[in-house]
Design a protein around this motif. Structure first.
Motif: not given
Length: 121
Positions: A75, A77-80, A82-83, A86
């Motif tokens: 995945a 790094k941006d998605k990580l 963001d997660k 959150k």
């Protein structure tokens, strides 16, 4: 007095048996000679060449331990990030909801309470 003599005698027997035991064959031979080291390197090199030949011919697939991980898409790094953000926001909301519950005295105590795992605060 006889108990002390018996204890000393027993200790002597136990330790003397281990002192007079035969040593295994491999003990005391020292480091391998240059010839042994070179022959070992040649054998290992031949095994590696054989394995590479088999892979090239397609007879058998030999993979490095990390190859399976490389095939899976990681995945971004941006998605990580963001997660994680959150999850942090959700945790803050849960903490805030906890503070709003109970009597005024209980709310004050919870607001001032330090968590045991946050020992650096």
């Amino acid at each position: 007095m006889s108990i002390i003599r018996l204890a000393v005698l027993t200790g002597f027997v136990v330790f003397s048996v281990t002192a007079f035991a035969e040593k295994p064959e491999w003990v005391g031979k020292g480091k391998p000679g240059e010839e042994q080291v070179e022959s070992h390197k040649k054998e290992v090199g031949e095994k590696n060449e054989d394995a590479q030949d088999e892979v090239e011919k397609g007879k058998g697939e030999k993979r490095a331990p990390g190859d399976a991980d490389k095939k899976k898409e990681k995945a971004p790094k941006d998605k990580l990030k963001d997660k994680k953000d959150k999850e942090k926001k959700e945790k803050r909301l849960e903490d805030q909801k906890e503070l709003d519950k109970g009597s005024e005295k209980g709310q004050e105590q919870r607001a001032n309470r330090k968590k045991w795992w946050r020992f650096w605060e």
